[in-house]
Design a protein around this motif. Structure first.
Motif, mmCIF file in Angstrom:
data_model
loop_
_atom_site.group_PDB
_atom_site.id
_atom_site.type_symbol
_atom_site.label_atom_id
_atom_site.label_comp_id
_atom_site.label_asym_id
_atom_site.label_seq_id
_atom_site.Cartn_x
_atom_site.Cartn_y
_atom_site.Cartn_z
ATOM 1 N N HIS A 1 15.949 85.868 45.337
ATOM 2 C CA HIS A 1 14.690 86.167 46.031
ATOM 3 C C HIS A 1 14.706 87.599 46.556
ATOM 4 O O HIS A 1 13.710 88.331 46.432
ATOM 5 N N ASP B 1 16.096 88.478 52.247
ATOM 6 C CA ASP B 1 15.666 87.081 52.334
ATOM 7 C C ASP B 1 16.715 86.267 53.092
ATOM 8 O O ASP B 1 17.890 86.645 53.154
ATOM 9 N N HIS C 1 17.687 81.967 53.847
ATOM 10 C CA HIS C 1 17.414 80.531 53.746
ATOM 11 C C HIS C 1 18.435 79.783 54.596
ATOM 12 O O HIS C 1 19.588 80.205 54.721
#
Ligand code: MG
Length: 394
Positions: free
Chosen positions: A276, A242, A244
């Motif tokens: 995540h 993941d 971000h």
């Protein structure tokens, strides 16, 4: 069908035995995450020769029964009686489809009955028309004596047998035997169905039983059964990734720990990139899609949500499959903040979420040598690997 004989399995689950703990009758207790009764019933449903499976239950256990096996293709359950024999008598009376065929009577608390034990019984029962019943039996290996706190007289173990189930009969013979001993009082002296058949003058044969086909009685039996199942689990590995982006005015959450930093990560939830990746790794290991399919970003319910919720959901899915998490390994990829000072807190956070000892949680960090988006400080990436063990047949 077996050699042209219609076959009904009657699983006796009307007992009240709560010695094994957990406050519910032992046949409904979870074993490796699956109710004992479900395991037992599936052993017969999956046997090619068995035409119908019916369970004899206690009148108070309807809800437990529905939860455990309500979705399986079973004949309607029958309410049992005060004794095992009364329960079997009720089961026989309620199984008209068994007339003229064979009936296999099995203890709900013996979930590890193998198809080969069932085969041996059916083979012996149908090979000779003179045989009215067949039971699996095992010799006694230990020395046997009478006694309590003090040893009493010796009992010659030669010729002694431990009788298991399924106890298998020609239906007409067993129905006649039960009819002959129809009063409830008479049933009380019989500990099993073979005793009723023998009392009625029928001949009952033995075939080799199976040590694995033991009856779950007390807590130690459940411990042994859990250990056996753990050996049968197969290993699966899941991968998660993941990213971000950093944003001003956001809190920075990593692996469930809030970290003081000038910028946080942008996202629909709390944007905990590490949790995540971990959630996706767990979901991947059990083939359950990804975090977006369980918690759609379009759903306002997850706005600002703590990502610990996602990890706990994934953990509960593993547990619902009768699985267990062996190990997780997380890599957090960024230039800033430094992960080292927070690593122990992150490990503890993840271990608590997954209910694992610290030794089975790894948190690592790396930079990308100032290359790429993480190197330029635009965001944080995380990778996770989860190793889980799940039952093979699910
Ligand atoms: Mg994410």
């Amino acid at each position: 069908m077996w050699n042209g004989h219609h076959i009904v399995a009657l699983v006796v689950a009307a007992g009240r035995g709560t010695r094994a703990g957990e406050g519910m009758p032992k046949q409904y207790r979870p074993l490796g995450g699956v109710p004992v009764l479900r395991r037992t019933v599936l052993a017969f449903l999956r046997h090619a020769a068995v035409d119908a499976v019916r369970v004899v239950i206690h009148a108070d256990d309807r809800a437990l029964y529905e939860t455990a096996v309500g979705d399986l293709p079973l004949a309607p359950p029958v309410i049992g009686g005060a004794s095992r024999c009364e329960s079997v008598a009720n089961g026989l009376a309620a199984s008209p489809e068994a007339v003229g065929g064979l009936i296999l009577i099995h203890d709900a608390a013996r979930p590890f009955v193998s198809s080969s034990v069932i085969d041996r019984c059916l083979q012996a029962l149908t090979a000779d028309a003179e045989v009215a019943g067949v039971v699996p039996a095992l010799a006694v290996a230990d020395s046997v004596r009478r006694g309590g706190a003090w040893l009493g007289e010796d009992v010659d173990r030669a010729g002694l047998l431990r009788i298991q189930t399924p106890q298998c009969f020609r239906h007409d013979a067993l129905a006649k035997a039960f009819a002959q001993f129809a009063s409830v009082d008479a049933h009380h002296d019989f500990t099993d169905d073979a005793s009723v058949a023998l009392a009625a003058g029928y001949r009952v044969m033995t075939v080799a039983g199976d040590e694995m086909n033991f009856k779950l009685t007390d807590a130690a039996d459940f411990d042994r059964a859990e250990a056996m199942l753990a050996e049968r689990l197969v290993s699966r590995t899941g991968l998660g990734f993941d990213v971000h982006a950093f944003a001003e005015g956001e809190a920075l959450w990593l692996a469930g720990v809030q970290i003081p930093h000038a910028r946080g990560l942008r996202g629909h939830s709390d944007a905990d990139v590490a949790l995540h990746a971990l959630t996706d790794a767990l979901l991947g290991a059990i083939g359950e899609g990804d975090i977006g399919s369980h918690f759609p970003p379009s759903d306002p319910e997850w706005r600002g949500a703590a990502s610990s919720l996602f990890v706990e959901h994934a953990r509960s899915l593993v547990e619902a499959r009768g699985g267990r998490i062996d190990h997780v390994d997380l890599s957090i990829i960024c230039e800033q903040p430094k992960i080292g000072p927070h690593r122990d807190a992150m490990r503890q956070s993840v271990a608590a979420l997954l209910r694992l000892p610290l030794s089975r949680v790894s948190i690592k960090a790396t930079t990308t040598e100032q290359l790429g988006f993480t190197g330029r400080g635009e965001g944080i990436a995380a990778q996770a690997v989860a190793t889980v063990r799940i039952p093979e047949e699910q």
